[in-house]
Write a protein that holds these residues in place. Structure first.
Motif, PDB file in Angstrom:
ATOM      1  N   GLN A  23     -14.031  -4.187   7.880  1.00 24.65           N
ATOM      2  CA  GLN A  23     -12.653  -4.402   8.327  1.00 24.65           C
ATOM      3  C   GLN A  23     -12.529  -5.670   9.171  1.00 24.65           C
ATOM      4  N   HIS A  26     -12.794  -8.781   6.997  1.00 23.36           N
ATOM      5  CA  HIS A  26     -11.534  -8.997   6.283  1.00 23.36           C
ATOM      6  C   HIS A  26     -10.492  -9.600   7.223  1.00 23.36           C
ATOM      7  N   THR A  27     -10.374  -9.040   8.416  1.00 20.88           N
ATOM      8  CA  THR A  27      -9.425  -9.566   9.407  1.00 20.88           C
ATOM      9  C   THR A  27      -9.774 -11.001   9.768  1.00 20.88           C
ATOM     10  N   ASN A  28     -11.046 -11.293   9.931  1.00 17.27           N
ATOM     11  CA  ASN A  28     -11.486 -12.646  10.260  1.00 17.27           C
ATOM     12  C   ASN A  28     -11.114 -13.619   9.143  1.00 17.27           C
ATOM     13  N   ALA A  29     -11.292 -13.219   7.894  1.00 18.68           N
ATOM     14  CA  ALA A  29     -10.936 -14.081   6.765  1.00 18.68           C
ATOM     15  C   ALA A  29      -9.433 -14.353   6.751  1.00 18.68           C
ATOM     16  N   LEU A  30      -8.629 -13.331   7.020  1.00 18.91           N
ATOM     17  CA  LEU A  30      -7.181 -13.519   7.067  1.00 18.91           C
ATOM     18  C   LEU A  30      -6.784 -14.468   8.200  1.00 18.91           C
ATOM     19  N   LEU A  31      -7.405 -14.298   9.348  1.00 15.49           N
ATOM     20  CA  LEU A  31      -7.101 -15.171  10.487  1.00 15.49           C
ATOM     21  C   LEU A  31      -7.545 -16.612  10.220  1.00 15.49           C
ATOM     22  N   GLN A  33      -7.653 -18.051   7.315  1.00 20.37           N
ATOM     23  CA  GLN A  33      -6.660 -18.591   6.385  1.00 20.37           C
ATOM     24  C   GLN A  33      -5.379 -18.967   7.130  1.00 20.37           C
ATOM     25  N   GLN A  34      -4.975 -18.120   8.065  1.00 21.53           N
ATOM     26  CA  GLN A  34      -3.769 -18.390   8.844  1.00 21.53           C
ATOM     27  C   GLN A  34      -3.951 -19.649   9.702  1.00 21.53           C
ATOM     28  N   THR A  37      -3.638 -22.653   7.410  1.00 25.18           N
ATOM     29  CA  THR A  37      -2.240 -22.867   7.030  1.00 25.18           C
ATOM     30  C   THR A  37      -1.456 -23.492   8.181  1.00 25.18           C
TER      31      THR A  37
END
Length: 74
Positions: A23, A26-31, A33-34, A37
């Protein structure tokens, strides 16, 4: 209810830790990416700001140097 063995307790804890790790990854990958961006958006905005400043400077350069003000009229 049978008591769980230390091995079973450790195995359960390891499973929970593995799930938590997944988990968090996954959160680290989303952050990440953010962040990428937002960094691109910031760079784009900085570029647009520089272009706008250049246009304003060009317009200011086109103004006459000594323009009489309306307050100076007799």
């Amino acid at each position: 209810m049978p008591a769980t063995s230390p091995i079973d307790q450790i195995a359960e804890r390891v499973e929970r830790l593995l799930l938590l790790h997944e988990q968090l990854a996954h959160t680290n990958a989303l952050l990440a990416q953010q962040v990428m961006t937002l960094t691109q958006e910031r760079d784009s905005l900085k570029s647009r700001l520089q272009a706008a400043r250049a246009r304003v400077d060009a317009l200011l350069d086109r103004l006459p140097a000594n323009q009489p003000s309306t307050d100076d009229a007799p």
